[in-house]
Design an enzyme around this catalytic site. Structure first.
Site: not given
Ligand code: 2RA
Length: 329
Positions: A126, A234, A307
């Site tokens: 992501c 994110h 995300n």
């Molecule tokens: C996280 N990118 O954010 C990693 C897996 N989704 O934990």
């Protein structure tokens, strides 16, 4: 089209079902797949109820496409079995991403690499997806030399247990720990396992996946990935050094005109991307666009995306849409 969702009861799998319905993907029959433990559980999809089956049962039902988000071990075991049965797999785990024989795809960036031969297609991490969507138009115009990224990642990236830990801590309730430390009112500079070089696996994913997706190993990337107590998506602070100089307004216009990007960049009105606004959306949001005054030909950006959506479910569905459009499934 008969579509299987493997991991249909998990956070990303549930999001895949939502996105398939929202984007009106031509699903003629849904096959929700999960472990033996969830077999028989009823899933509601577009007003119809479907019973969860095991991966073995799903293969016999011969879906056209299978969207996987059930962890690396399930993908390693079952993706080849689905592919051998002629089913096209789009896998959200990290199992196949760096396999040289498998394509790692973000449709807006490298969708043109897909061919009839691709039976297992990897969905990138992501935090990588939202960054390369923005890098692509900038690289084409100004040629990227180096990227320095620091991430601020939602607990939803870890899964339900982490969301529960955050909410329990916020509500003063004892509960299971998904992280080694308290996450509420804290940040944890550690996502996935530490490697011998001092980076974490999440940071190495951002580095290695970016070079593969951009198909340009000359781009140097360094990353620090951090877990923060938010839910909506994110966020990433990204510093990009180019071979060629740029005009900031031209950069803003270029990004605003690029596929899958929404520019939110008006600091005078306190307008910039935030996870609370990206939550539930499929686009990548970019703001705080400004020249890095400490170094020539260098730009600072702030990039936010949901995300679970563009970072996972939506990107996977967009790959399926592209395969369908190209007549490859
Ligand atoms: C996280 N990118 O954010 C990693 C897996 N989704 O934990």
């Amino acid at each position: 089209m008969k579509v299987a969702v493997v991991g249909a009861t998990g956070l990303v799998g549930t999001e895949m079902l939502t996105v398939l319905a929202e984007r009106n993907f031509p699903v003629t029959e849904l096959i929700p797949v999960a472990s033996e433990r969830s077999k028989g559980k009823e899933i509601d999809f577009k007003g119809k109820k479907y019973k969860v089956v095991t991966p073995q049962e799903a293969i016999l039902l011969k879906p056209d496409v299978a969207l996987f988000s059930a962890g690396g071990s399930t993908s390693t075991e079952f993706a080849p079995l689905f592919a051998e049965a002629g089913i096209t797999v789009i896998d959200n785990s990290s199992a196949w991403r760096m396999d040289p024989s498998k394509k790692l795809v973000v449709p807006e960036v490298n969708g043109d690499v897909l061919t009839n031969d691709d039976k297992i297609i990897a969905n990138p991490n992501c935090s990588t997806i939202q960054m390369v969507v923005v890098m692509k138009p900038l690289h084409e115009k100004y040629k990227i030399k180096r990227v320095v990224v620091s991430t601020y990642q939602s607990v939803t990236g870890t899964g339900v247990k982490a969301v529960d830990q955050l909410m329990n801590e916020r509500n003063g309730v004892e509960g299971e720990m998904a992280y080694p430390y308290q996450i509420d009112l804290n940040v944890i500079p550690h996502i996935d396992v530490f490697q011998d070089n001092g980076y974490t696996k999440e940071e190495m994913k951002m580095i290695q996946e970016t070079n593969k997706i951009m198909s340009d190993d000359s781009i140097r990337v360094t990353a620090t990935t951090v877990r923060i107590p938010v839910m909506g998506g994110h966020s990433e602070s990204v510093n990009i050094e180019f071979e060629n100089d740029f005009d900031v307004n031209e950069v803003r216009e270029l990004l605003a005109a690029s596929e899958g990007i929404i520019v939110v960049d008006n600091p005078a009105n306190l307008e910039y991307p935030m996870p609370k606004d990206a939550h539930g959306k499929d686009e990548v949001f970019v703001g705080r666009i400004r020249r890095d005054e400490s170094q020539d030909k260098t730009l600072n950006l702030w990039i936010v995306a949901d995300n679970l959506r563009k970072g996972a479910a939506t990107n996977a569905v967009q790959i399926a849409e592209l395969l369908n459009k190209k007549g490859l499934v």
